[in-house]
Design a protein around this motif. Structure first.
Motif, PDB file in Angstrom:
ATOM      1  N   THR A   1      26.129  79.170  28.177  1.00  0.00           N
ATOM      2  CA  THR A   1      27.498  78.697  28.064  1.00  0.00           C
ATOM      3  C   THR A   1      28.211  78.758  29.392  1.00  0.00           C
ATOM      4  O   THR A   1      29.436  78.817  29.445  1.00  0.00           O
ATOM      5  CB  THR A   1      28.257  79.553  27.043  1.00  0.00           C
ATOM      6  N   GLY A   2      27.480  78.752  30.496  1.00  0.00           N
ATOM      7  CA  GLY A   2      28.080  78.794  31.805  1.00  0.00           C
ATOM      8  C   GLY A   2      28.537  77.420  32.255  1.00  0.00           C
ATOM      9  O   GLY A   2      28.527  76.435  31.501  1.00  0.00           O
ATOM     10  N   VAL A   3      28.956  77.346  33.520  1.00  0.00           N
ATOM     11  CA  VAL A   3      29.359  76.082  34.122  1.00  0.00           C
ATOM     12  C   VAL A   3      28.100  75.285  34.461  1.00  0.00           C
ATOM     13  O   VAL A   3      27.180  75.817  35.079  1.00  0.00           O
ATOM     14  CB  VAL A   3      30.199  76.341  35.395  1.00  0.00           C
ATOM     15  N   SER A   4      28.099  74.026  34.068  1.00  0.00           N
ATOM     16  CA  SER A   4      26.926  73.184  34.264  1.00  0.00           C
ATOM     17  C   SER A   4      27.247  72.062  35.255  1.00  0.00           C
ATOM     18  O   SER A   4      28.286  71.401  35.128  1.00  0.00           O
ATOM     19  CB  SER A   4      26.498  72.589  32.918  1.00  0.00           C
ATOM     20  N   GLN A   5      26.374  71.846  36.211  1.00  0.00           N
ATOM     21  CA  GLN A   5      26.571  70.780  37.187  1.00  0.00           C
ATOM     22  C   GLN A   5      25.349  69.880  37.251  1.00  0.00           C
ATOM     23  O   GLN A   5      24.215  70.370  37.213  1.00  0.00           O
ATOM     24  CB  GLN A   5      26.827  71.367  38.587  1.00  0.00           C
ATOM     25  N   ASN A   6      25.621  68.592  37.366  1.00  0.00           N
ATOM     26  CA  ASN A   6      24.540  67.612  37.482  1.00  0.00           C
ATOM     27  C   ASN A   6      24.903  66.533  38.496  1.00  0.00           C
ATOM     28  O   ASN A   6      26.080  66.161  38.612  1.00  0.00           O
ATOM     29  CB  ASN A   6      24.311  66.932  36.118  1.00  0.00           C
ATOM     30  N   PRO A   7      23.903  66.056  39.239  1.00  0.00           N
ATOM     31  CA  PRO A   7      22.538  66.563  39.324  1.00  0.00           C
ATOM     32  C   PRO A   7      22.471  67.840  40.150  1.00  0.00           C
ATOM     33  O   PRO A   7      23.455  68.235  40.756  1.00  0.00           O
ATOM     34  CB  PRO A   7      21.807  65.421  40.020  1.00  0.00           C
ATOM     35  N   ARG A   8      21.312  68.475  40.200  1.00  0.00           N
ATOM     36  CA  ARG A   8      21.158  69.662  41.040  1.00  0.00           C
ATOM     37  C   ARG A   8      21.005  69.284  42.509  1.00  0.00           C
ATOM     38  O   ARG A   8      21.454  69.993  43.402  1.00  0.00           O
ATOM     39  CB  ARG A   8      19.945  70.475  40.587  1.00  0.00           C
ATOM     40  N   HIS A   9      20.372  68.144  42.722  1.00  0.00           N
ATOM     41  CA  HIS A   9      20.142  67.702  44.087  1.00  0.00           C
ATOM     42  C   HIS A   9      20.264  66.189  44.127  1.00  0.00           C
ATOM     43  O   HIS A   9      19.728  65.502  43.253  1.00  0.00           O
ATOM     44  CB  HIS A   9      18.750  68.139  44.556  1.00  0.00           C
ATOM     45  N   LYS A  10      20.991  65.690  45.132  1.00  0.00           N
ATOM     46  CA  LYS A  10      21.155  64.253  45.295  1.00  0.00           C
ATOM     47  C   LYS A  10      20.839  63.891  46.738  1.00  0.00           C
ATOM     48  O   LYS A  10      21.421  64.465  47.668  1.00  0.00           O
ATOM     49  CB  LYS A  10      22.595  63.844  44.955  1.00  0.00           C
ATOM     50  N   ILE A  11      19.890  62.966  46.900  1.00  0.00           N
ATOM     51  CA  ILE A  11      19.543  62.466  48.223  1.00  0.00           C
ATOM     52  C   ILE A  11      19.935  61.008  48.265  1.00  0.00           C
ATOM     53  O   ILE A  11      19.563  60.231  47.375  1.00  0.00           O
ATOM     54  CB  ILE A  11      18.036  62.619  48.495  1.00  0.00           C
ATOM     55  N   THR A  12      20.676  60.611  49.278  1.00  0.00           N
ATOM     56  CA  THR A  12      21.131  59.238  49.352  1.00  0.00           C
ATOM     57  C   THR A  12      21.244  58.789  50.795  1.00  0.00           C
ATOM     58  O   THR A  12      21.270  59.611  51.722  1.00  0.00           O
ATOM     59  CB  THR A  12      22.477  59.070  48.628  1.00  0.00           C
ATOM     60  N   LYS A  13      21.297  57.505  50.988  1.00  0.00           N
ATOM     61  CA  LYS A  13      21.440  56.969  52.330  1.00  0.00           C
ATOM     62  C   LYS A  13      22.914  56.929  52.720  1.00  0.00           C
ATOM     63  O   LYS A  13      23.801  56.752  51.864  1.00  0.00           O
ATOM     64  CB  LYS A  13      20.863  55.558  52.408  1.00  0.00           C
ATOM     65  N   ARG A  14      23.152  57.065  53.986  1.00  0.00           N
ATOM     66  CA  ARG A  14      24.515  56.977  54.501  1.00  0.00           C
ATOM     67  C   ARG A  14      25.161  55.665  54.074  1.00  0.00           C
ATOM     68  O   ARG A  14      24.527  54.607  54.116  1.00  0.00           O
ATOM     69  CB  ARG A  14      24.479  57.096  56.017  1.00  0.00           C
ATOM     70  N   GLY A  15      26.395  55.762  53.643  1.00  0.00           N
ATOM     71  CA  GLY A  15      27.118  54.572  53.222  1.00  0.00           C
ATOM     72  C   GLY A  15      27.120  54.329  51.726  1.00  0.00           C
ATOM     73  O   GLY A  15      27.922  53.528  51.230  1.00  0.00           O
ATOM     74  N   GLN A  16      26.240  55.023  51.015  1.00  0.00           N
ATOM     75  CA  GLN A  16      26.192  54.870  49.556  1.00  0.00           C
ATOM     76  C   GLN A  16      27.266  55.735  48.899  1.00  0.00           C
ATOM     77  O   GLN A  16      27.780  56.686  49.484  1.00  0.00           O
ATOM     78  CB  GLN A  16      24.815  55.272  49.025  1.00  0.00           C
ATOM     79  N   ASN A  17      27.585  55.385  47.660  1.00  0.00           N
ATOM     80  CA  ASN A  17      28.516  56.182  46.862  1.00  0.00           C
ATOM     81  C   ASN A  17      27.727  57.137  45.975  1.00  0.00           C
ATOM     82  O   ASN A  17      26.642  56.798  45.497  1.00  0.00           O
ATOM     83  CB  ASN A  17      29.388  55.287  45.978  1.00  0.00           C
ATOM     84  N   VAL A  18      28.274  58.328  45.775  1.00  0.00           N
ATOM     85  CA  VAL A  18      27.641  59.295  44.878  1.00  0.00           C
ATOM     86  C   VAL A  18      28.693  59.882  43.944  1.00  0.00           C
ATOM     87  O   VAL A  18      29.871  59.956  44.297  1.00  0.00           O
ATOM     88  CB  VAL A  18      26.950  60.450  45.648  1.00  0.00           C
TER      89      VAL A  18
ATOM     90  N   THR B   1      25.683  71.196  43.234  1.00  0.00           N
ATOM     91  CA  THR B   1      24.919  69.979  43.517  1.00  0.00           C
ATOM     92  C   THR B   1      24.720  69.925  45.012  1.00  0.00           C
ATOM     93  O   THR B   1      25.698  69.908  45.763  1.00  0.00           O
ATOM     94  CB  THR B   1      25.653  68.719  43.038  1.00  0.00           C
ATOM     95  N   ARG B   2      23.458  69.903  45.431  1.00  0.00           N
ATOM     96  CA  ARG B   2      23.178  69.814  46.866  1.00  0.00           C
ATOM     97  C   ARG B   2      23.085  68.345  47.253  1.00  0.00           C
ATOM     98  O   ARG B   2      22.240  67.605  46.728  1.00  0.00           O
ATOM     99  CB  ARG B   2      21.893  70.537  47.233  1.00  0.00           C
ATOM    100  N   LEU B   3      23.926  67.912  48.152  1.00  0.00           N
ATOM    101  CA  LEU B   3      23.932  66.524  48.622  1.00  0.00           C
ATOM    102  C   LEU B   3      23.281  66.449  49.992  1.00  0.00           C
ATOM    103  O   LEU B   3      23.689  67.177  50.903  1.00  0.00           O
ATOM    104  CB  LEU B   3      25.365  65.995  48.699  1.00  0.00           C
ATOM    105  N   SER B   4      22.289  65.587  50.098  1.00  0.00           N
ATOM    106  CA  SER B   4      21.621  65.353  51.382  1.00  0.00           C
ATOM    107  C   SER B   4      21.788  63.890  51.746  1.00  0.00           C
ATOM    108  O   SER B   4      21.393  63.005  50.969  1.00  0.00           O
ATOM    109  CB  SER B   4      20.132  65.699  51.289  1.00  0.00           C
ATOM    110  N   ILE B   5      22.343  63.635  52.918  1.00  0.00           N
ATOM    111  CA  ILE B   5      22.570  62.268  53.382  1.00  0.00           C
ATOM    112  C   ILE B   5      21.500  61.931  54.426  1.00  0.00           C
ATOM    113  O   ILE B   5      21.368  62.637  55.434  1.00  0.00           O
ATOM    114  CB  ILE B   5      23.971  62.101  53.999  1.00  0.00           C
ATOM    115  N   LEU B   6      20.756  60.871  54.158  1.00  0.00           N
ATOM    116  CA  LEU B   6      19.693  60.482  55.092  1.00  0.00           C
ATOM    117  C   LEU B   6      20.231  59.610  56.228  1.00  0.00           C
ATOM    118  O   LEU B   6      21.214  58.886  56.041  1.00  0.00           O
ATOM    119  CB  LEU B   6      18.590  59.729  54.337  1.00  0.00           C
TER     120      LEU B   6
END
Lengths: 114, 116
Positions: free
Chosen positions: B2-19, B111-116
């Motif tokens: 019943t804790g705080v839930s976040q999605n996604p856990r990891h997001k990899i995207t190219k520069r300029g994209q929306n997330v 959520t860990r965001l990685s920008i390529l």
């Protein structure tokens, strides 16, 4: 604006050693004080908090912290650490009766050697 | 759980994209917070909601960032036209109010965001 300073970036101790992690804050008003812990691969968890009353607060897993208002400090202590205490520790503060956002220190990485 | 839930856990995207990230708080909590954490730093406040109202936004939250909490339950954080500097861990926390006192914030896994 509030700020929080944690002077120890990385602390390495042997099991059974005593621990004290420093935390100083700057803010002129009434504050609430927190210590959060982040074990490897896990989310931030509340270790203990101070809102008012007795300045010596006890938290989970044998940790305690003392609020010294005159020194703007809220140091974390444990008399005898265990290997399982290896984690990152964050001190945080927010204003009482107002803006509830937390201001965090940069964290202290604690490594316990078995 | 019943804790705080976040999605996604990891997001990899190219520069300029929306997330877009989602946060589901603890069900009885009416306050929801977003923070950002970069390597070697503590979390930094971005914004917070009380029920569906967004009450404060940090100067860190540029106009490319928008957060919503339409029904006072889950929240979304959107970043448009992502930049390299947006790479970070985005944390969500929730808390409740009891009387006049605020209660401690409970954090999600982030959520860990990685920008390529």
């Amino acid at each position: 604006a509030q700020s929080v300073s944690q002077h120890n970036h990385h602390v390495i101790l042997s099991e059974a050693a005593s621990l004290e992690l420093g935390c100083n804050y700057s803010y002129g008003g009434t504050v609430n004080l927190f210590w959060y812990v982040q074990y490897p691969g896990q989310h931030l968890q509340l270790l203990l908090k101070y809102f008012s009353g007795d300045p010596l607060v006890k938290g989970i897993k044998g940790f305690e912290a003392e609020f010294i208002k005159s020194k703007f400090s809220f140091n974390l202590r444990k008399p005898s650490v265990q290997w399982s205490d290896t984690a990152e520790y964050f001190c945080a503060v927010n204003e009482d009766f107002g803006n509830e956002k937390l201001t965090f220190g940069t964290g202290t990485r604690l490594t316990i050697i078995p | 759980d019943t804790g705080v839930s976040q999605n996604p856990r990891h997001k990899i995207t190219k520069r300029g994209q929306n997330v877009t990230f989602r946060c589901d708080p603890i069900s009885e909590h009416n306050r929801l917070y977003w923070y950002r954490q970069t390597l070697g730093q503590g979390p930094e406040f971005l914004t917070y909601f009380q029920n569906e109202a967004q009450l404060e936004k940090s100067r860190l939250l540029s106009d490319r960032f928008s957060a919503e909490r339409p029904k006072g339950s889950f929240s979304t954080l959107e970043i448009q036209r992502t930049e390299q500097g947006d790479s970070a861990m985005y944390l969500c926390a929730s808390s409740s109010i009891m009387g006049d006192s605020n209660q401690p914030q409970h954090f999600g896994d982030g959520t860990r965001l990685s920008i390529l």
